[in-house]
Design a protein around this motif. Structure first.
Motif, PDB file in Angstrom:
ATOM      1  N   TYR A  90     -11.715  -4.108  -6.914  1.00 33.72           N
ATOM      2  CA  TYR A  90     -11.308  -3.731  -5.566  1.00 33.72           C
ATOM      3  C   TYR A  90     -11.877  -4.776  -4.624  1.00 33.72           C
ATOM      4  CZ  TYR A  90     -10.756  -1.241  -1.210  1.00 33.72           C
ATOM      5  OH  TYR A  90     -10.398  -0.901   0.065  1.00 33.72           O
ATOM      6  N   LEU A  94     -10.228  -7.509   1.874  1.00 33.81           N
ATOM      7  CA  LEU A  94      -8.838  -7.973   1.924  1.00 33.81           C
ATOM      8  C   LEU A  94      -8.085  -7.341   3.102  1.00 33.81           C
ATOM      9  CD1 LEU A  94      -6.871  -9.657  -0.012  1.00 33.81           C
ATOM     10  CD2 LEU A  94      -5.949  -7.433  -0.598  1.00 33.81           C
ATOM     11  N   PRO A  95      -7.393  -8.164   3.897  1.00 38.42           N
ATOM     12  CA  PRO A  95      -6.524  -7.561   4.901  1.00 38.42           C
ATOM     13  C   PRO A  95      -5.369  -6.825   4.216  1.00 38.42           C
ATOM     14  CG  PRO A  95      -6.506  -9.980   5.061  1.00 38.42           C
ATOM     15  CD  PRO A  95      -7.338  -9.630   3.883  1.00 38.42           C
ATOM     16  N   VAL A  96      -4.867  -5.776   4.827  1.00 39.68           N
ATOM     17  CA  VAL A  96      -3.692  -5.097   4.274  1.00 39.68           C
ATOM     18  C   VAL A  96      -2.477  -5.482   5.095  1.00 39.68           C
ATOM     19  CG1 VAL A  96      -4.940  -3.184   3.252  1.00 39.68           C
ATOM     20  CG2 VAL A  96      -4.164  -3.033   5.607  1.00 39.68           C
ATOM     21  N   ILE A  97      -1.318  -5.084   4.604  1.00 43.39           N
ATOM     22  CA  ILE A  97      -0.064  -5.538   5.217  1.00 43.39           C
ATOM     23  C   ILE A  97      -0.013  -5.159   6.698  1.00 43.39           C
ATOM     24  CG2 ILE A  97       1.335  -3.499   4.648  1.00 43.39           C
ATOM     25  CD1 ILE A  97       2.643  -6.996   4.075  1.00 43.39           C
ATOM     26  N   ILE A 129       9.957  -3.841   2.619  1.00 40.32           N
ATOM     27  CA  ILE A 129       9.246  -3.443   1.403  1.00 40.32           C
ATOM     28  C   ILE A 129       9.915  -2.232   0.784  1.00 40.32           C
ATOM     29  CG2 ILE A 129       7.042  -2.664   0.443  1.00 40.32           C
ATOM     30  CD1 ILE A 129       5.660  -4.108   2.744  1.00 40.32           C
ATOM     31  N   THR A 130      10.055  -1.161   1.582  1.00 37.28           N
ATOM     32  CA  THR A 130      10.569   0.089   1.022  1.00 37.28           C
ATOM     33  C   THR A 130      12.062   0.263   1.243  1.00 37.28           C
ATOM     34  OG1 THR A 130      10.163   1.304   3.065  1.00 37.28           O
ATOM     35  CG2 THR A 130       8.358   1.212   1.488  1.00 37.28           C
ATOM     36  N   ARG A 219      -4.388 -15.599 -10.962  1.00 38.39           N
ATOM     37  CA  ARG A 219      -4.267 -14.289 -11.599  1.00 38.39           C
ATOM     38  C   ARG A 219      -4.170 -13.171 -10.570  1.00 38.39           C
ATOM     39  NH1 ARG A 219      -2.475 -16.525 -14.743  1.00 38.39           N
ATOM     40  NH2 ARG A 219      -3.348 -17.654 -16.490  1.00 38.39           N
ATOM     41  N   ARG A 222      -7.022 -12.313  -5.339  1.00 34.10           N
ATOM     42  CA  ARG A 222      -6.937 -12.286  -3.871  1.00 34.10           C
ATOM     43  C   ARG A 222      -8.243 -12.592  -3.150  1.00 34.10           C
ATOM     44  NH1 ARG A 222      -6.910  -7.365  -4.309  1.00 34.10           N
ATOM     45  NH2 ARG A 222      -6.827  -7.547  -6.553  1.00 34.10           N
ATOM     46  N   ARG A 501       7.577  -8.200 -11.157  1.00 37.63           N
ATOM     47  CA  ARG A 501       8.109  -7.186 -10.247  1.00 37.63           C
ATOM     48  C   ARG A 501       9.500  -7.545  -9.779  1.00 37.63           C
ATOM     49  NH1 ARG A 501       2.784  -6.459  -6.698  1.00 37.63           N
ATOM     50  NH2 ARG A 501       1.781  -4.814  -7.878  1.00 37.63           N
TER      51      ARG A 501
ATOM     52  N   SER B  36      -3.043  -9.680 -12.356  1.00 41.64           N
ATOM     53  CA  SER B  36      -3.455  -8.283 -12.234  1.00 41.64           C
ATOM     54  C   SER B  36      -2.399  -7.482 -11.469  1.00 41.64           C
ATOM     55  CB  SER B  36      -4.797  -8.197 -11.523  1.00 41.64           C
ATOM     56  OG  SER B  36      -4.732  -8.873 -10.290  1.00 41.64           O
ATOM     57  N   LEU B  37      -1.443  -8.189 -10.847  1.00 37.90           N
ATOM     58  CA  LEU B  37      -0.359  -7.551 -10.098  1.00 37.90           C
ATOM     59  C   LEU B  37      -0.872  -6.472  -9.144  1.00 37.90           C
ATOM     60  CD1 LEU B  37       2.871  -7.145 -12.206  1.00 37.90           C
ATOM     61  CD2 LEU B  37       2.479  -8.497 -10.173  1.00 37.90           C
ATOM     62  N   SER B  38      -1.836  -6.868  -8.359  1.00 33.33           N
ATOM     63  CA  SER B  38      -2.434  -5.917  -7.425  1.00 33.33           C
ATOM     64  C   SER B  38      -1.443  -5.496  -6.356  1.00 33.33           C
ATOM     65  CB  SER B  38      -3.637  -6.572  -6.757  1.00 33.33           C
ATOM     66  OG  SER B  38      -3.994  -5.863  -5.608  1.00 33.33           O
ATOM     67  N   SER B  39      -1.573  -4.244  -5.932  1.00 28.98           N
ATOM     68  CA  SER B  39      -0.783  -3.800  -4.781  1.00 28.98           C
ATOM     69  C   SER B  39      -1.714  -3.433  -3.629  1.00 28.98           C
ATOM     70  CB  SER B  39       0.099  -2.615  -5.157  1.00 28.98           C
ATOM     71  OG  SER B  39      -0.678  -1.608  -5.756  1.00 28.98           O
ATOM     72  N   GLN B  40      -2.942  -4.006  -3.663  1.00 30.45           N
ATOM     73  CA  GLN B  40      -3.917  -3.641  -2.632  1.00 30.45           C
ATOM     74  C   GLN B  40      -3.445  -4.016  -1.233  1.00 30.45           C
ATOM     75  OE1 GLN B  40      -7.892  -5.236  -3.119  1.00 30.45           O
ATOM     76  NE2 GLN B  40      -8.594  -4.277  -1.244  1.00 30.45           N
ATOM     77  N   ILE B  41      -2.692  -5.116  -1.139  1.00 28.80           N
ATOM     78  CA  ILE B  41      -2.257  -5.525   0.188  1.00 28.80           C
ATOM     79  C   ILE B  41      -1.304  -4.503   0.801  1.00 28.80           C
ATOM     80  CG2 ILE B  41      -0.313  -6.922  -0.654  1.00 28.80           C
ATOM     81  CD1 ILE B  41      -1.267  -8.894   1.663  1.00 28.80           C
ATOM     82  N   LEU B  42      -0.646  -3.717  -0.059  1.00 32.11           N
ATOM     83  CA  LEU B  42       0.271  -2.708   0.452  1.00 32.11           C
ATOM     84  C   LEU B  42      -0.435  -1.390   0.743  1.00 32.11           C
ATOM     85  CD1 LEU B  42       3.309  -3.339  -1.912  1.00 32.11           C
ATOM     86  CD2 LEU B  42       2.928  -4.220   0.381  1.00 32.11           C
ATOM     87  N   SER B  44      -4.583   0.139   0.565  1.00 30.57           N
ATOM     88  CA  SER B  44      -5.956  -0.200   0.197  1.00 30.57           C
ATOM     89  C   SER B  44      -6.893   1.004   0.079  1.00 30.57           C
ATOM     90  CB  SER B  44      -6.527  -1.184   1.240  1.00 30.57           C
ATOM     91  OG  SER B  44      -7.740  -1.703   0.807  1.00 30.57           O
ATOM     92  N   ARG B  45      -6.681   2.011   0.916  1.00 27.78           N
ATOM     93  CA  ARG B  45      -7.661   3.091   0.983  1.00 27.78           C
ATOM     94  C   ARG B  45      -7.699   3.935  -0.301  1.00 27.78           C
ATOM     95  NH1 ARG B  45      -9.816   6.316   5.606  1.00 27.78           N
ATOM     96  NH2 ARG B  45      -8.940   4.681   6.885  1.00 27.78           N
ATOM     97  N   PHE B  48      -9.169   2.132  -3.193  1.00 31.96           N
ATOM     98  CA  PHE B  48     -10.628   2.115  -3.231  1.00 31.96           C
ATOM     99  C   PHE B  48     -11.151   3.307  -4.024  1.00 31.96           C
ATOM    100  CE2 PHE B  48     -14.523   3.870  -1.372  1.00 31.96           C
ATOM    101  CZ  PHE B  48     -15.398   2.824  -1.585  1.00 31.96           C
ATOM    102  N   SER B  51      -9.303   2.806  -7.938  1.00 35.42           N
ATOM    103  CA  SER B  51      -9.477   1.656  -8.810  1.00 35.42           C
ATOM    104  C   SER B  51     -10.914   1.461  -9.294  1.00 35.42           C
ATOM    105  CB  SER B  51      -9.009   0.387  -8.076  1.00 35.42           C
ATOM    106  OG  SER B  51      -9.171  -0.725  -8.908  1.00 35.42           O
ATOM    107  N   ALA B 114       4.957   5.183  -0.366  1.00 41.08           N
ATOM    108  CA  ALA B 114       6.306   4.601  -0.458  1.00 41.08           C
ATOM    109  C   ALA B 114       6.242   3.106  -0.766  1.00 41.08           C
ATOM    110  CB  ALA B 114       7.056   4.838   0.844  1.00 41.08           C
ATOM    111  N   ARG B 115       5.263   2.414  -0.164  1.00 44.93           N
ATOM    112  CA  ARG B 115       5.190   0.964  -0.392  1.00 44.93           C
ATOM    113  C   ARG B 115       4.822   0.657  -1.838  1.00 44.93           C
ATOM    114  NH1 ARG B 115       1.447  -0.536   4.757  1.00 44.93           N
ATOM    115  NH2 ARG B 115       2.968  -0.157   6.412  1.00 44.93           N
ATOM    116  N   ALA B 118       7.617   1.201  -4.102  1.00 39.54           N
ATOM    117  CA  ALA B 118       8.639   0.156  -4.051  1.00 39.54           C
ATOM    118  C   ALA B 118       8.347  -0.983  -5.036  1.00 39.54           C
ATOM    119  CB  ALA B 118       8.735  -0.402  -2.632  1.00 39.54           C
ATOM    120  N   VAL B 119       7.074  -1.192  -5.386  1.00 41.17           N
ATOM    121  CA  VAL B 119       6.762  -2.271  -6.325  1.00 41.17           C
ATOM    122  C   VAL B 119       6.411  -1.733  -7.706  1.00 41.17           C
ATOM    123  CG1 VAL B 119       6.020  -3.903  -4.564  1.00 41.17           C
ATOM    124  CG2 VAL B 119       4.346  -2.359  -5.583  1.00 41.17           C
TER     125      VAL B 119
END
Lengths: 501, 231
Positions: A90, A94-97, A129-130, A219, A222, A501, B36-42, B44-45, B48, B51, B114-115, B118-119
């Motif tokens: 974790y 990291l900034p989120v979208i 995205i969605t 990999r 981030r 993806r 690792s194909l993270s989706s943390q950017i979409l 995060s909370r 945490f 994960s 939803a985000r 989507a992935v």
């Protein structure tokens, strides 16, 4: 002396009109595939403002760049090596979208498919995205031109250390002021993104200093996104890889200026080679904050010095590049004239893109007679030079952007630009230059000859003078493993393998 | 040939080489897809809360399984005193529950956001279901069939070694309760999906970061000393 060449860009903020042409050129070239819509490798920010991503300068929150320990050593603000691995599961910084914005488009098909009725059909905004309808709440230039706004301008992190009465001045209705800061990746000499990458996928090209991500090694941890203090590395949410400004290296390698610079309407961008001493990087990046600008500039070498030329040849720098460094417009602004500064040197990454601080908002204070109606036009230049601290855009604010809070380099740059302006005004309007103006020029550390050159390169420079790009000889570097003509067709942005993806 | 032989002899012998070969192929020839194909950017909370416990819980529980496999005597000796047995069992169960809680959060996140949805690809759902089955059966085994840390070394250690040394004895696990068998067989299913899903990111643990230089500078072609002649 370990001499290397660096392809650098310089932004003359005094000429930026905030049109975002650079951003659009970049977007069309590089970042429109799915997953990268939200990325703006080049963006233009209104300042004071919170920028993009929102509040990127708040390093207490995002932990970007380097800090100097008490022992005088550098350490990544983000993590130690062990902590870097411990945070793989974790990434806490990291900034989120939503810190950028949720990318959106419009459901244009509705315009065609809507049943006949009395109302005009509309295309509602949908998330990229969605695919669902969304309310757009932010965008890459959401605070464009919003000077004095309570949610954007007033929350600018660079205003924190500015004294209360100066901030109050900024809020006065007639003193509301803004300027533009275009930003790309700074292709730093001491990049935090490279240091933070657990996979070792980011590297700096030795030949021209461009910082690149090797997508095959990336990999998707981030760490680079968090570690970059300028937030100029982005995570592609489709491929999972990190992506960033590549300084349009496929264009550079074929002798063209980067897309953002090439398309710049205000001609604010200059591209050229700087020679630097790579051995000096660790020491230059770890001096006390007050000396950072000076230490970085002293690592940049004089391409006219025969000793430097000899050392460059010994270090393997292409002679064509050394020659180009001698004609580099960036070198003139940064070193010869000393009016261009790096963005946020206190991040200690040694940013290699430089900025001439903006003069116009300062001048207009007097010229429009808004804040100082009783100054006679004949005295304006002298008055303002003597009293830069009354400038409409606080000099402390500019110092927080370009010189780690030290007003001296910013003041010197502005004084020189103002003196040149006064000099050329006397010359072209009155036909002669009086003693007092020459004295002003002299006091600003300049001369009539230098003023003429600054004027020329600032206002009249041709395409070839603004972009001095030497031959890369890329074909000789790659011909051992790939046919140069085949390579030419395949260099640039694209996906060699499909993402999961 | 009975079901036990198929599930615990043929399947592992089919699946493990497949996992090794296919993973190697993917790492060597399709390295771009390894992430690792993270989706943390979409989102995060929730990540945490999910994960960290999921990963650390699983890493520690798997380490326990590995110790029992490689150093069975150490476990036997440790368990000689009841208090230490209880301690080990309680720790293992707690870690399993911790991981399971994390997995539950991750599953909920995938479903509710939803985000993230989507992935999400079918492979992500398959992996998540297999992992949840693995954790649920593991926790139930630890609760119902005490004490796992004792009988594992008597049953699974010789069984797995028999597979590894190519003298397979699937009959060793024939009489186990179906729940335990499911737990073991599910591992082979995970191994089968390993090279084809995001699970492959496990082998990319970047230990090199501990000693590599901070800065990486790469020459396209390191120029020779007489570069003057190059132009």
């Amino acid at each position: 002396m370990n001499v290397r060449a660096h392809m650098s860009m310089m932004f003359h903020l005094d000429k930026c009109l905030g049109c975002h042409t650079c951003s659009v050129a970049c977007k069309n070239l590089w970042t429109d595939p799915r997953g990268s819509e939200y990325m703006w490798w080049n963006n233009v920010e209104t300042r004071p403002g919170t920028g993009y991503p929102t509040l990127w300068e708040d390093q207490e929150h995002f932990h970007g760049g380097w800090v100097r320990t008490r022992a005088g050593e550098l350490k990544l603000r983000l993590h130690s090596r062990v902590k870097g691995l411990a945070n793989l599961f974790y990434n806490p910084s990291l900034p989120v979208i939503d810190d950028y914005y949720e990318p959106f488009t419009f459901r244009y098909q509705d315009l065609f498919d809507a049943p006949a009725g009395t109302d005009q059909p509309t295309a509602i905004p949908i998330s990229q995205i969605t695919g669902e309808p969304i309310d757009i709440v932010s965008g890459p230039n959401w605070d464009d031109d919003l000077a004095g706004s309570a949610i954007y301008a007033r929350n600018d992190p660079n205003l924190e250390s500015v004294s209360a009465h100066v901030r109050a001045q900024l809020d006065e209705i007639e003193r509301v002021v803004f300027t533009y800061v275009p930003r790309i990746c700074n292709h730093c000499l001491n990049p935090a993104c490279v240091a933070a990458c657990p996979s070792g996928a980011i590297y700096k090209r030795a030949e021209d200093g461009v910082v690149l991500v090797n997508d095959t090694k990336c990999r998707g941890w981030r760490m680079c996104v968090a570690a970059c203090p300028y937030k100029k590395v982005y995570n592609n949410w489709t491929t999972g890889k990190s992506e960033k400004c590549i300084l349009c290296f496929p264009r550079l390698e074929t002798g063209q200026a980067p897309g953002c610079a090439h398309s710049c309407v205000g001609r604010i961008r200059y591209v050229g080679v700087l020679l630097y001493d790579a051995d000096k990087i660790p020491s230059a990046a770890s001096v006390p904050t007050a000396d950072l600008v000076h230490s970085q500039l002293s690592a940049i070498l004089d391409p006219h010095d025969p000793k430097v030329v000899a050392a460059a040849e010994a270090s393997g720098v292409d002679p064509g590049w050394v020659e180009a460094a001698g004609r580099s417009p960036v070198y003139r602004f940064v070193k010869e004239w000393g009016i261009a500064l790096p963005l946020h040197p206190e991040y200690r990454t040694m940013a290699m893109m430089f900025y001439v601080p903006p003069l116009s908002p300062l001048m207009s204070t007097y010229e429009d007679g808004l804040a100082s109606p009783d100054v006679h036009p004949a005295h304006t230049d002298f008055d303002l030079s003597a009293d830069l601290d009354r400038a409409r855009l606080p000099i402390e604010y500019l110092a927080n952007l370009f010189s780690a809070g030290d007003v001296k380099p910013v003041r010197a740059a502005l004084a020189k630009m103002m003196a040149v302006r006064a000099f050329k005004r006397r010359e072209s309007v009155e036909g002669s230059v009086d003693e007092a103006t020459l004295e002003l020029l002299h006091k600003a550390g300049s001369s009539a000859r230098e003023a003429e050159e600054m004027y020329r390169l600032t206002t009249l420079a041709s395409f070839q003078e603004r972009f001095v790009i030497p031959k890369y000889h890329r074909e000789t570097q790659i011909e051992g493993h790939v046919d140069p003509l085949v390579h030419k067709g395949s260099a640039g942005r694209g996906y060699l393998q499909a993402s999961e993806r | 040939m009975n079901w036990n032989t198929i599930l615990f002899l043929l399947v592992p012998y089919a699946v493990v080489p497949l996992a090794v070969v296919a993973s190697a192929y993917r790492l060597l020839y399709r390295p771009y897809t390894v992430s690792s194909l993270s989706s943390q950017i979409l989102e995060s909370r929730k990540l945490f809360w999910g994960s960290i416990s999921f990963h650390w819980g699983l890493v520690l529980v798997l380490t326990g399984h590995l110790v029992a496999l490689l150093l069975p005597r150490s476990i036997t000796l440790w368990n000689a005193a009841p208090i230490r047995l209880y301690l080990l069992e309680a720790t293992g169960l707690a870690l399993g529950l911790w991981a399971l809680a994390g997995g539950a959060v991750l599953a909920w996140r995938r479903y509710s956001d939803a985000r993230v949805r989507a992935v999400t690809r079918p492979a992500d759902v398959i992996v998540l279901v297999l992992l949840v089955v693995s954790m649920v059966t593991g926790v139930l085994t630890a609760t119902l069939y005490s004490f796992g840390s004792s009988w594992f070394t008597a049953v699974f250690t010789p069984y797995l070694w028999s597979l590894a040394t190519l003298r397979p004895r699937p009959e060793l696990v024939a009489d186990l309760p179906w729940l335990v068998k499911l737990h073991a067989f599910n591992f082979f299913l995970l191994a089968a999906t390993f090279p084809f899903t995001r699970l492959v990111h496990i082998v990319t643990l970047p230990l090199g970061y501990l000693y590599r230089p901070w800065q990486l500078v790469i020459w396209a072609r390191r120029p020779s000393r007489d570069t003057g002649a190059r132009r």
